[in-house]
Motif scaffolding. Structure first.
Motif, mmCIF file in Angstrom:
data_model
loop_
_atom_site.group_PDB
_atom_site.id
_atom_site.type_symbol
_atom_site.label_atom_id
_atom_site.label_comp_id
_atom_site.label_asym_id
_atom_site.label_seq_id
_atom_site.Cartn_x
_atom_site.Cartn_y
_atom_site.Cartn_z
ATOM 1 N N SER A 302 0.826 -1.210 0.000
ATOM 2 C CA SER A 302 0.000 0.000 0.000
ATOM 3 C C SER A 302 0.859 1.258 0.000
ATOM 4 O O SER A 302 0.532 2.247 -0.660
ATOM 5 N N LEU A 303 1.972 1.228 0.727
ATOM 6 C CA LEU A 303 2.873 2.383 0.755
ATOM 7 C C LEU A 303 3.472 2.642 -0.625
ATOM 8 O O LEU A 303 3.605 3.799 -1.041
ATOM 9 N N SER A 304 3.835 1.598 -1.322
ATOM 10 C CA SER A 304 4.394 1.760 -2.677
ATOM 11 C C SER A 304 3.374 2.395 -3.615
ATOM 12 O O SER A 304 3.706 3.289 -4.408
ATOM 13 N N ALA A 305 2.127 1.942 -3.529
ATOM 14 C CA ALA A 305 1.071 2.506 -4.378
ATOM 15 C C ALA A 305 0.808 3.969 -4.016
ATOM 16 O O ALA A 305 0.608 4.807 -4.906
ATOM 17 N N LEU A 306 0.819 4.281 -2.723
ATOM 18 C CA LEU A 306 0.571 5.655 -2.285
ATOM 19 C C LEU A 306 1.700 6.576 -2.723
ATOM 20 O O LEU A 306 1.455 7.703 -3.173
ATOM 21 N N ALA A 307 2.941 6.100 -2.592
ATOM 22 C CA ALA A 307 4.087 6.903 -3.013
ATOM 23 C C ALA A 307 4.018 7.213 -4.506
ATOM 24 O O ALA A 307 4.299 8.335 -4.943
ATOM 25 N N GLN A 308 3.628 6.233 -5.290
ATOM 26 C CA GLN A 308 3.476 6.443 -6.731
ATOM 27 C C GLN A 308 2.348 7.417 -7.023
ATOM 28 O O GLN A 308 2.454 8.246 -7.937
ATOM 29 N N GLN A 309 1.299 7.362 -6.232
ATOM 30 C CA GLN A 309 0.140 8.236 -6.431
ATOM 31 C C GLN A 309 0.509 9.707 -6.260
ATOM 32 O O GLN A 309 0.032 10.568 -6.997
ATOM 33 N N VAL A 310 1.371 10.007 -5.276
ATOM 34 C CA VAL A 310 1.732 11.408 -5.001
ATOM 35 C C VAL A 310 3.088 11.785 -5.587
ATOM 36 O O VAL A 310 3.564 12.910 -5.386
ATOM 37 N N GLY A 311 3.708 10.842 -6.324
ATOM 38 C CA GLY A 311 4.959 11.151 -7.005
ATOM 39 C C GLY A 311 6.143 11.350 -6.097
ATOM 40 O O GLY A 311 6.961 12.256 -6.322
ATOM 41 N N ARG A 312 6.249 10.527 -5.065
ATOM 42 C CA ARG A 312 7.362 10.626 -4.120
ATOM 43 C C ARG A 312 7.989 9.245 -3.919
ATOM 44 O O ARG A 312 7.317 8.220 -4.054
ATOM 45 N N PRO A 313 9.269 9.201 -3.571
ATOM 46 C CA PRO A 313 9.880 7.898 -3.248
ATOM 47 C C PRO A 313 9.219 7.298 -2.015
ATOM 48 O O PRO A 313 8.855 8.020 -1.082
ATOM 49 N N VAL A 314 9.072 5.992 -1.998
ATOM 50 C CA VAL A 314 8.397 5.333 -0.881
ATOM 51 C C VAL A 314 9.159 5.548 0.420
ATOM 52 O O VAL A 314 8.581 5.564 1.507
ATOM 53 N N ARG A 315 10.464 5.768 0.332
ATOM 54 C CA ARG A 315 11.258 5.971 1.553
ATOM 55 C C ARG A 315 10.849 7.247 2.292
ATOM 56 O O ARG A 315 11.027 7.340 3.504
ATOM 57 N N GLU A 316 10.299 8.242 1.565
ATOM 58 C CA GLU A 316 9.841 9.458 2.235
ATOM 59 C C GLU A 316 8.643 9.166 3.133
ATOM 60 O O GLU A 316 8.514 9.758 4.210
ATOM 61 N N LEU A 317 7.780 8.294 2.692
ATOM 62 C CA LEU A 317 6.632 7.919 3.510
ATOM 63 C C LEU A 317 7.071 7.035 4.671
ATOM 64 O O LEU A 317 6.600 7.194 5.800
ATOM 65 N N MET A 318 7.980 6.115 4.404
ATOM 66 C CA MET A 318 8.436 5.211 5.453
ATOM 67 C C MET A 318 9.245 5.946 6.511
ATOM 68 O O MET A 318 9.300 5.518 7.670
ATOM 69 N N ALA A 319 9.843 7.064 6.127
ATOM 70 C CA ALA A 319 10.688 7.807 7.064
ATOM 71 C C ALA A 319 9.908 8.387 8.228
ATOM 72 O O ALA A 319 10.469 8.646 9.301
ATOM 73 N N VAL A 320 8.604 8.609 8.041
ATOM 74 C CA VAL A 320 7.805 9.200 9.125
ATOM 75 C C VAL A 320 7.186 8.144 10.024
ATOM 76 O O VAL A 320 6.518 8.468 11.003
ATOM 77 N N MET A 321 7.399 6.885 9.699
ATOM 78 C CA MET A 321 6.801 5.803 10.483
ATOM 79 C C MET A 321 7.720 5.399 11.633
ATOM 80 O O MET A 321 8.921 5.229 11.449
ATOM 81 N N THR A 322 7.149 5.248 12.807
ATOM 82 C CA THR A 322 7.910 4.809 13.977
ATOM 83 C C THR A 322 7.617 3.364 14.341
ATOM 84 O O THR A 322 8.415 2.722 15.022
#
Length: 400
Positions: A302-322
């Motif tokens: 789901s994170l990969s699909a979301l990152a593609q949706q907003v045009g950002r690397p998936v690592r940017e989304l994962m970086a905010v996860m604790t």
């Protein structure tokens, strides 16, 4: 009629967004916003904070933008240097849904620079007009940094252009050149703003006394042109707050099921076969932990699909996860299960039926499974909110 239709469509869009968030379909939630035409944001309101140092002409600018003069009915009060302590709202008579907020000046006795942003809670406003009547200063830089930190946008308005031009004309009559002086003022402001990391700053040199001169017509035209984009930006800024109660509701619903999982873990752990009991309880814990990620829509796929949706690397989304650091918690669960297993194994060595060890193992599994799953669930829910906010931030940046 059109505005009423826009409001209804807006309500539908918010409801669809909530439904998608609850179902863990974050990509669909973002897509729902992306597919809305700009015109449908016309019904949204936009709160514009007009700020700057005291005496810079903030109130006069608001009056000029509303087509009023000082003393007219409904006009903002002017010439109250260092005494303004209240925030005042003024609706724009031309732009629908736009409210201009006259803020106290920064750096006054009541609103010192160091506490200005916190005192006035600048994060509550959706757009800013910073007004300065002199060279770009540290006060302006502080405001720019704070606005940048909150992800908002702004215009910088250099006021009292007529005063500067008159002074220059009196002091240096032979070399007076209006276009050159206005260009110098703009470039000074742009350099100061660019130094704060703002690309393509929008600067307007105006005089509130002469609304047909300098950049004042351009200011009004630009605001009107940008209005729908700014309203969309404001709408995106509001969505994390819309999502928060939905995420919390889902967390509460899932929390109510944890006792059942803990009870099952207890029963499995009490199986009087040390290795089997251990493996069953451990994998039960892991299974529900990963189900939480999937249910909230923050699993790897789901994170990969979301990152593609907003045009950002998936690592940017994962970086905010604790909660990705739940490996230590899994290890702690493993260790606690081993305690019960060890007791059961020791008893099994001299008894055929380790009753006491089974009870210890079951009790430990019940308590640890219950509290660790609660902790993991809370972490995943918090991460969902952070990931969604990051994705919406990326979507806002895509529209700039």
């Amino acid at each position: 009629m059109f505005l009423l239709l826009c409001r209804r469509l807006s309500t539908m869009a918010v409801n669809e967004f909530k439904d998608a968030v609850y179902k863990g379909r974050l990509t669909h939630a973002i897509s729902n916003v992306q597919q809305r035409p700009l015109e449908l944001f016309n019904s949204h309101t936009l709160s514009i904070a007009v700020t700057g140092e005291s005496g810079s002409g903030k109130s006069s600018l608001i009056n000029a933008m509303r087509g009023l003069c000082a003393g007219d009915e409904g006009a903002a009060e002017t010439e109250m240097l260092d005494t303004m302590r209240e925030l005042t709202a003024y609706p724009d008579p031309i732009l629908p849904g736009v409210t201009l907020w006259d803020l106290p000046g920064v750096g006054t006795f009541y609103f010192p620079l160091d506490t200005y942003c916190e005192q006035l809670n600048l994060s509550q406003y959706e757009f800013f007009i910073i007004v300065g009547s002199q060279r770009f200063r540290s006060d302006h830089a502080r405001l720019v940094r704070e606005i940048q930190r909150t992800g908002k946008r702004f215009y910088f308005v250099r006021s009292k252009a007529d005063v500067d031009l008159d002074a220059s004309k009196r002091q240096r009559p032979p070399s007076y050149n209006q276009k050159r002086i206005l260009k110098q003022i703009r470039e000074d402001c742009r350099r100061g703003i660019a130094a704060e990391g703002v690309g393509h700053p929008q600067v307007f040199v105006v005089s509130s006394r002469e609304t047909n001169c300098y950049d004042f017509p351009l200011l009004r035209q630009t605001l009107q042109t940008d209005l729908l984009i700014l309203k969309r930006h404001a709408f995106l800024l509001s969505l994390p707050a819309v999502a928060l109660p939905i995420v919390n509701q889902k967390k509460a619903n899932l929390k109510g099921e944890i006792w059942k999982i803990a009870l099952l873990s207890c029963l499995l752990a009490a199986i009087p076969v040390p290795g089997i009991a251990f493996l069953c309880t451990f994998f039960l814990f892991r299974k529900h932990l990963f189900q939480y990620y999937s249910s909230f829509g923050v699993d790897d796929r789901s994170l990969s699909a979301l990152a593609q949706q907003v045009g950002r690397p998936v690592r940017e989304l994962m970086a905010v996860m604790t909660s990705l650091g739940t490996t230590p918690m899994t290890a702690l669960k493993l260790l606690s299960d081993l305690v019960g297993t060890a007791v059961m194994g020791a008893e099994y060595s001299w008894k055929r039926l380790p009753v006491f060890g089974a009870r210890v193992s079951g009790g430990v599994a019940l308590v640890t499974t219950y509290f660790m799953l609660r902790k993991c669930l809370a972490s995943v829910a918090d991460d969902t909110q952070r990931v969604l906010s990051k994705a919406l931030e990326a979507e806002r940046e895509n529209t700039i």
